[in-house]
Design a protein around this motif. Structure first.
Motif, mmCIF file in Angstrom:
data_model
loop_
_atom_site.group_PDB
_atom_site.id
_atom_site.type_symbol
_atom_site.label_atom_id
_atom_site.label_comp_id
_atom_site.label_asym_id
_atom_site.label_seq_id
_atom_site.Cartn_x
_atom_site.Cartn_y
_atom_site.Cartn_z
ATOM 1 N N ILE A 29 -25.768 -162.032 -1.266
ATOM 2 C CA ILE A 29 -24.328 -161.298 -2.508
ATOM 3 C C ILE A 29 -23.857 -161.258 -0.868
ATOM 4 O O ILE A 29 -22.637 -161.605 -1.393
ATOM 5 N N GLY A 30 -23.782 -161.269 0.329
ATOM 6 C CA GLY A 30 -23.118 -161.171 1.087
ATOM 7 C C GLY A 30 -22.505 -162.921 1.784
ATOM 8 O O GLY A 30 -21.321 -162.774 2.398
ATOM 9 N N LEU A 31 -23.525 -163.708 1.034
ATOM 10 C CA LEU A 31 -22.264 -165.018 1.077
ATOM 11 C C LEU A 31 -21.272 -164.984 0.306
ATOM 12 O O LEU A 31 -20.283 -165.753 0.217
ATOM 13 N N ALA A 32 -20.899 -164.472 -0.440
ATOM 14 C CA ALA A 32 -20.288 -164.677 -1.952
ATOM 15 C C ALA A 32 -18.760 -164.002 -0.397
ATOM 16 O O ALA A 32 -18.901 -162.626 0.058
ATOM 17 N N ASP A 33 -17.707 -164.299 -0.600
ATOM 18 C CA ASP A 33 -16.435 -163.638 -0.410
ATOM 19 C C ASP A 33 -15.574 -162.802 -0.535
ATOM 20 O O ASP A 33 -14.723 -161.993 -0.516
ATOM 21 N N VAL A 34 -15.688 -163.232 -2.586
ATOM 22 C CA VAL A 34 -15.115 -161.958 -3.221
ATOM 23 C C VAL A 34 -15.890 -162.046 -4.569
ATOM 24 O O VAL A 34 -16.302 -163.234 -4.994
ATOM 25 N N LEU A 35 -16.029 -161.021 -4.508
ATOM 26 C CA LEU A 35 -16.417 -160.367 -6.159
ATOM 27 C C LEU A 35 -16.002 -159.309 -7.424
ATOM 28 O O LEU A 35 -14.962 -158.852 -7.028
ATOM 29 N N VAL A 36 -15.969 -160.051 -8.025
ATOM 30 C CA VAL A 36 -15.185 -159.712 -9.026
ATOM 31 C C VAL A 36 -16.449 -159.298 -10.139
ATOM 32 O O VAL A 36 -17.333 -159.519 -11.110
#
Length: 183
Positions: free
Chosen positions: A116-123
């Protein structure tokens, strides 16, 4: 993993011009969902090497800001391993591109996924029809949150430590459980 489409030069699902991978599979069943055709985990096409090459060809373009993973729900349990692997591969090959991830799950439900830390932004969050707002940037309904994952992960890592962090604003974490002082 299966997918329905790869949208090119998208301006609606994240900042800048983006490639969007519309993944198959969603178990949330939100009333008024804009993409119910993507709910079936067996729908769409296999995300094979040809699809990967199509997505990566878009990411090679210098004017593309990054990729948005949407659907369906990229974090449907049947998609999680392949989405994690894809995110890792994108971060390794396209270090200057951002990853936006849309999911019906809430942050607390998925924050510990290893990738999940690979995502820059999560909606995050379910689409709630009665909270639909055409003016809510990058969200379908006002209950959904646009989360800067890097910032949240940093706060989680430093929560129990005493040291100074410098970002756009200098933020000092004081010893002894004192409140955060912004200077």
């Amino acid at each position: 993993m299966r997918y329905h489409n790869i949208t090119k030069d998208d301006m609606l699902n994240g900042d800048g011009l983006r490639a969007v991978l519309w993944v198959a599979g969603c178990c949330h069943g939100c009333k008024g969902c804009q993409n119910p055709v993507t709910w079936d985990i067996e729908g769409g096409l296999p995300f094979d090497e040809e699809a990967r090459e199509e997505l990566f060809a878009e990411l090679e373009k210098p004017y593309i800001s990054g990729v948005t993973l949407s659907g369906g729900d990229p974090l449907h349990p049947a998609n999680r391993e392949e989405i994690g692997n894809l995110m890792q591969e994108i971060k390794e090959k396209f270090t200057d591109k951002t990853i936006w991830l849309y999911t019906g799950y809430e942050w607390d439900q998925i924050k510990d996924l290893p990738y999940i830390g690979l995502a820059d932004v999560l909606v995050d969050g379910l689409f709630v029809e009665k909270l639909k707002d055409e003016d809510a940037f990058w969200r379908g309904s006002t209950n959904q949150r646009v989360i800067d994952v890097k910032e949240v992960k940093l706060r989680i890592r430093i929560e129990d430590h005493d040291f100074e962090v410098k970002t756009k604003n200098a933020i000092r974490f004081l010893q002894g459980g004192d409140k955060v002082k912004v200077t």
